[in-house]
Design an enzyme around this catalytic site. Sequence first.
Site, PDB file in Angstrom:
ATOM      1  CD  GLN A   1      -1.087  -0.159   3.743  1.00 29.59           C
ATOM      2  OE1 GLN A   1      -1.410   0.828   4.400  1.00 29.59           O
ATOM      3  NE2 GLN A   1      -1.529  -1.396   4.029  1.00 29.59           N
TER       4      GLN A   1
ATOM      5  CG  HIS B   1      -0.860   5.701   3.886  1.00 25.13           C
ATOM      6  ND1 HIS B   1      -1.962   4.873   3.922  1.00 25.13           N
ATOM      7  CD2 HIS B   1       0.038   5.150   4.740  1.00 25.13           C
ATOM      8  CE1 HIS B   1      -1.743   3.879   4.762  1.00 25.13           C
ATOM      9  NE2 HIS B   1      -0.525   4.012   5.264  1.00 25.13           N
TER      10      HIS B   1
ATOM     11  CD  GLU C   1       0.783   4.061   8.278  1.00 24.02           C
ATOM     12  OE1 GLU C   1      -0.412   4.335   8.468  1.00 24.02           O
ATOM     13  OE2 GLU C   1       1.167   2.974   7.825  1.00 24.02           O
TER      14      GLU C   1
ATOM     15  CG  HIS D   1       3.866   1.062   3.996  1.00 24.18           C
ATOM     16  ND1 HIS D   1       3.427   2.187   3.325  1.00 24.18           N
ATOM     17  CD2 HIS D   1       2.903   0.800   4.927  1.00 24.18           C
ATOM     18  CE1 HIS D   1       2.276   2.584   3.830  1.00 24.18           C
ATOM     19  NE2 HIS D   1       1.927   1.752   4.798  1.00 24.18           N
TER      20      HIS D   1
ATOM     21  NE  ARG E   1      -6.463  -2.114   2.246  1.00 25.82           N
ATOM     22  CZ  ARG E   1      -7.402  -1.257   2.617  1.00 25.82           C
ATOM     23  NH1 ARG E   1      -8.152  -0.671   1.695  1.00 25.82           N
ATOM     24  NH2 ARG E   1      -7.593  -0.984   3.889  1.00 25.82           N
TER      25      ARG E   1
END
Length: 418
Positions: A98, A100, A125, A255, A274
């Site tokens: 995935q 972000h 994150e 990641h 994804r």
Amino acid sequence: MEIVGAVQCYEWGKLGNGSLVAQLARANDTGLTVEPDKPYAELWMGDHVNGPATVKASGQSLAKTIQADPVGTIGSETAASLPFLLKVLSIRKALSIQVHPDKPEAEKLHRQFPDVYKDPNHKPELAIALTDFQALCGFRPYPEILQLIEEWAPLQTLLGPETLARFRANPDRQAVQCAYEQLMRSEPEALNRCIDAIAERMRSAPTNATGELPELFLRLTTDFDHDVGLLSIFFLNVLRLKPGEAIYLAANVPHAYLEGDCVECMACSDNVVRAGLTPKFKDVDTLLRLVSYECGPPAAMLARARLLNEDTQPYTRTFVPPVPDFAVSEIRLPVNVARQYTLDNPITGSILLVAGSPGQATLTAADGQPIADLRLGTVLYLPSSAGRTLHLQLTGTDDGNDEPFLAFQAMANDFAAK
């Protein structure tokens, strides 16, 4: 104020009491019944709409509590929600390959596909390992990717002679992009043949394969069969983190978490693009449009913590990512050395999670007023009105347990300029 986190039982989570999430959630909420065959994947501690925490004393959601008194809770007359979300993850099988999106892209995706991308926020994150932790993160150095392709003939066949020749001529960013796009858009029949051939070779002669890839590849085939994400392990760094080590995932960094337990903090969002290792919707085109092809060795992917106040808070190290949404402090106190300790609480408030407490501990305000008794699994929202300085008192154990008191404190990030 003590809060109860929201438990997410995604399929990839560890089962029953074998899940750290389940252990912490049960300690956090004595009314929770842990089922032995149920996956307990994530514990959410924040006010995100998909899993808001509740205030233990009132039963009201943390979101509504903040909205009712934004000045007293987050020190703001204008904002009405937390900019961050704190989690614990317990991972039995891999999460998806995935990325972000950044803020402008998140807003665009939310407008166009609100059923898939459910909020307009970015999601940088930070993951801090609580146990031995395995993850994919960022592209390997380009020559290393070529070396792996040369070692595995089925990959060469899948990529084709033109892509392979381009890579051999100059293993740079453009070559990796061309190869990875070719890989991710492979026809199912060709992909299946490639995966079967690699798996057969690994099973028949695993000792001739490179490093830890055979074990990982065969484990992923058991869980995901012929998913295209299996082949990403030849392109992305495989990291093994020890407890306390961390990775920071900026926008568009590819990641996947593979195994282990971690504390995770992020901007308050649930946006995920994804493209593999998942039964969920795969948005391959969007991932390939967004993904960063910057490369680096595994060590370059690690996030470094800072000791901000060495004299007064020698056991507090803080991860300060390059975004204003969040920072995370790890407080690791030797229980038989640091019996009294000071914690800072920013004007915007913070969330404190107790992840290890061998003895008794109490938290008081600067004026001596008690805030809470602390034990394993305690989660506190520390509002702005609690003050800037809090005092922690530890009581040593009589059983010789020398495990440290361990807590994580998440807050908005105002450390970047310090």
